[in-house]
Design a protein around this motif. Structure first.
Motif, PDB file in Angstrom:
ATOM      1  N   UNK A  87       0.751  -1.196   0.177  1.00  0.00           N
ATOM      2  CA  UNK A  87      -0.061   0.069   0.001  1.00  0.00           C
ATOM      3  C   UNK A  87       0.808   1.329  -0.076  1.00  0.00           C
ATOM      4  N   UNK A  88       2.064   1.193   0.626  1.00  0.00           N
ATOM      5  CA  UNK A  88       2.986   2.245   0.613  1.00  0.00           C
ATOM      6  C   UNK A  88       3.450   2.476  -0.841  1.00  0.00           C
ATOM      7  N   UNK A  89       3.497   1.739  -1.277  1.00  0.00           N
ATOM      8  CA  UNK A  89       4.189   1.662  -2.661  1.00  0.00           C
ATOM      9  C   UNK A  89       2.847   1.968  -3.754  1.00  0.00           C
ATOM     10  N   UNK A  90       1.831   1.428  -3.563  1.00  0.00           N
ATOM     11  CA  UNK A  90       0.750   2.145  -4.389  1.00  0.00           C
ATOM     12  C   UNK A  90       0.395   3.503  -4.215  1.00  0.00           C
ATOM     13  N   UNK A  91       0.640   4.061  -2.983  1.00  0.00           N
ATOM     14  CA  UNK A  91       0.244   5.369  -2.486  1.00  0.00           C
ATOM     15  C   UNK A  91       1.240   6.240  -3.051  1.00  0.00           C
ATOM     16  N   UNK A  92       2.613   5.961  -3.501  1.00  0.00           N
ATOM     17  CA  UNK A  92       3.570   6.758  -3.998  1.00  0.00           C
ATOM     18  C   UNK A  92       4.433   7.420  -2.740  1.00  0.00           C
ATOM     19  N   UNK A  93       4.369   6.550  -1.756  1.00  0.00           N
ATOM     20  CA  UNK A  93       5.133   7.334  -0.570  1.00  0.00           C
ATOM     21  C   UNK A  93       6.439   6.995  -0.617  1.00  0.00           C
ATOM     22  N   UNK A  94       7.350   7.516   0.261  1.00  0.00           N
ATOM     23  CA  UNK A  94       8.717   7.306   0.297  1.00  0.00           C
ATOM     24  C   UNK A  94       9.143   6.773   1.549  1.00  0.00           C
ATOM     25  N   UNK A  95      10.128   6.297   1.537  1.00  0.00           N
ATOM     26  CA  UNK A  95      10.998   5.726   2.859  1.00  0.00           C
ATOM     27  C   UNK A  95      12.139   6.619   3.435  1.00  0.00           C
ATOM     28  N   UNK A  96      11.967   7.107   4.451  1.00  0.00           N
ATOM     29  CA  UNK A  96      13.089   7.924   4.882  1.00  0.00           C
ATOM     30  C   UNK A  96      14.220   7.483   5.302  1.00  0.00           C
ATOM     31  N   UNK A  97      15.377   7.861   5.031  1.00  0.00           N
ATOM     32  CA  UNK A  97      16.600   7.181   5.582  1.00  0.00           C
ATOM     33  C   UNK A  97      16.731   7.462   6.875  1.00  0.00           C
ATOM     34  N   UNK A  98      17.255   6.506   7.647  1.00  0.00           N
ATOM     35  CA  UNK A  98      17.460   6.328   8.880  1.00  0.00           C
ATOM     36  C   UNK A  98      16.363   5.704   9.711  1.00  0.00           C
ATOM     37  N   UNK A  99      15.230   6.622   9.714  1.00  0.00           N
ATOM     38  CA  UNK A  99      13.928   6.294  10.349  1.00  0.00           C
ATOM     39  C   UNK A  99      13.304   5.143   9.790  1.00  0.00           C
TER      40      UNK A  99
END
Length: 537
Positions: A87-99
């Motif tokens: 779902x994160x991929x589907x929504x176009x979200x990003x993965x923050x470095x570190x956290x």
């Protein structure tokens, strides 16, 4: 498990060492039923004993076992991690470095699109481990800290797809032969914080409540929460194809919601969130209770614990028909000091009016624990027991877990999942732990399943004459579950009571289950080997 996370009715190191923990009791003792088993129940119990040492066969048996309700479940933490990533991929979200948090685009420096998980399997595995307990080994980070750190990572995904998550969770529960789910959700956090900030805190809780109810701010929050639930239900029904020939099994699951309040927040916000929950339960039958979440060992949670119980005491006088369930006693020595172990469960029961508590692990360190156990038994205060969660977060399992202690003192208990997605577990695994680590037999497991439904907050009259005897009410005493249809008197009870109807559904499932496994209780004759005339081995 207590933390902040954010949805139906289907028809509609660990931190410490095990060495500091006492052994609580003899596993397998049970005070609930004394009548001897008969017929297919006895044969089914015999089959379970025959396969007890065969892990695969035992798992299959327990998977098929009707398992009542899950009364301690957090929606976001229950969802499979793989679904959250998708779902994160589907929504176009990003993965923050570190956290490694999911955040809105554009991606911050060093961050990556969540969609990269679809092609980069190493990245996918890395996030699964960060967002769950998969492959976790205590080291510089304890199980407690890793567990609680997962939720902020996928919070944005959770709040945008409550219905989709519920679809997956309901299907999993139904496929494992559960019949009812109460799941904890959070509502309109920003709106609650804003309203609480305008009201400020007033130690006179009657005056604070009046201030919050005076305008239309709280009413709007109630309306917003109900509308969000409507949208989640619609998303759930679409994802599960309810009402079609391809309907998912979760469509038939009874689901209700528990509003959770963040015990780590400022006092005015905690009170506002609790008030919202009570108002929702008063106005919308889909909401059945309130709970406090966030780590019980947090600085603010410890400081304000007594205040929170006093809030609940006052709210109970205004909303006496709204039952309360509370995270209490999710603590052990080493995680907090001795003083913090003395009274959390007691306060939850006596001041907070909890009809159920979640976890209850520190009962042995409470002041006068035997008196408290007697009080809980007399008041029929149920303990929601997620064995896997307690092992992962607190390092408490097996004979060092108070599961047997509660049972020996006649305190009702029910198994629960807590956060099965984060835990990489399921309800069958909870029953497996009860059967193996605590040596429970079939009858005790059956009673646990029945107890979970009996102590759920579904409305209506129970199928049982008393809460623990499991003898049917007079109208249904002569009806056999699994028969084509109950007599008119019993049918009327079932039609008038959602609780009795679900309990009857489970009894029918037990009848089918026992018919199936009773036939396997007697092992087939062993094959004769050697020459004709030789004795069988």
């Amino acid at each position: 498990m207590s933390h902040r996370r954010t949805l139906l009715r289907g028809t509609l190191a660990a931190v410490l060492c095990a060495a500091v923990l006492p052994a609580w009791g003899t596993p397998g003792r049970d005070r609930q039923r004394t009548a001897p088993p008969t017929g297919t129940e006895a044969a089914t119990a015999a089959y379970m004993e025959r396969v007890r040492s065969d892990r695969r066969a035992l798992r299959a048996f327990l998977h098929a076992l009707p398992k009542g309700a899950d009364l301690h479940n957090h929606l976001g933490g229950a969802a499979p991690t793989e679904l959250l990533l998708d779902l994160a991929a589907q929504d176009g979200l990003c993965i923050e470095k570190g956290s490694l948090r999911a955040v809105p685009p554009p991606c911050p420096a060093g961050g990556r699109p969540a969609a990269d998980v679809r092609e980069d399997r190493a990245f996918h595995r890395h996030l699964v481990r960060a967002w769950s307990m998969q492959d976790f080994l205590p080291g510089r980070e304890s199980g407690h800290d890793h567990f609680f750190a997962t939720f902020e990572k996928f919070e944005r995904v959770e709040t945008r797809h409550m219905g989709r998550l519920l679809s997956e969770i309901a299907d999993r529960a139904a496929r494992q032969h559960q019949f009812y789910l109460e799941t904890m959700v959070t509502h309109a956090t920003a709106g609650v914080a804003a309203l609480a900030g305008r009201a400020g805190f007033d130690p006179d809780l009657s005056r604070l409540r009046a201030r919050l109810l005076a305008g239309d701010g709280l009413r709007r929050l109630v309306d917003r929460a109900r509308a969000a639930t409507d949208r989640a239900v619609a998303e759930f029904r679409t994802a599960s194809r309810c009402g079609t020939r391809l309907a998912h099994p979760g469509c038939g699951l009874e689901v209700r919601f528990i509003t959770q309040a963040d015990r780590s927040a400022a006092p005015e916000q905690v009170f506002t969130e609790l008030l919202l929950g009570f108002e929702l339960a008063r106005r919308d039958p889909r909401f059945v209770s309130v709970n406090l979440v966030a780590p019980e060992d947090g600085a603010v949670a410890l400081r304000d614990y007594g205040l929170h119980m006093r809030m609940l005491d006052r709210l109970h006088t205004w909303y006496p028909r709204v039952p309360v369930t509370l995270h209490a006693g999710e603590l052990v020595p080493g995680l907090v000091g001795r003083e913090e172990l003395r009274s959390h469960i007691r306060q939850a029961v006596l001041t907070g009016h909890a009809r159920r508590i979640g976890h209850g692990v520190d009962i042995g360190w409470e002041d006068d624990p035997h008196e408290l156990l007697a009080t809980m038994a007399a008041r029929r205060v149920l303990v929601e027991t997620p064995l896997t969660s307690n092992a992962q977060i607190l390092g408490v399992e097996g004979h060092r877990h108070p599961f047997a202690l509660y049972r020996e003192h006649g305190v009702p208990v029910a198994l629960a999942t807590d956060d099965e997605g984060v835990e990489r577990s399921d309800i069958t695994a909870e029953y497996e732990r009860a059967a193996t680590a605590h040596r429970l037999g079939y009858r005790a497991l059956k009673d646990l399943a029945r107890t979970s439904l009996e102590y759920g907050f579904l409305p209506g009259r129970s199928l049982w004459r008393d809460r623990d005897g499991f003898t049917a009410v007079s109208e249904c005493a002569h009806d056999r579950p699994g028969a084509p249809r109950p007599r008119a008197e019993c049918a009327a009870v079932l039609a008038a009571s959602p609780k009795a109807a679900v309990q009857w559904k489970q009894e029918c499932a037990f009848a089918r289950f026992e018919d199936r496994f009773a036939r396997r209780a007697v092992p087939p004759p062993r094959a004769v080997t050697g020459r004709v005339g030789d004795a069988a081995p």
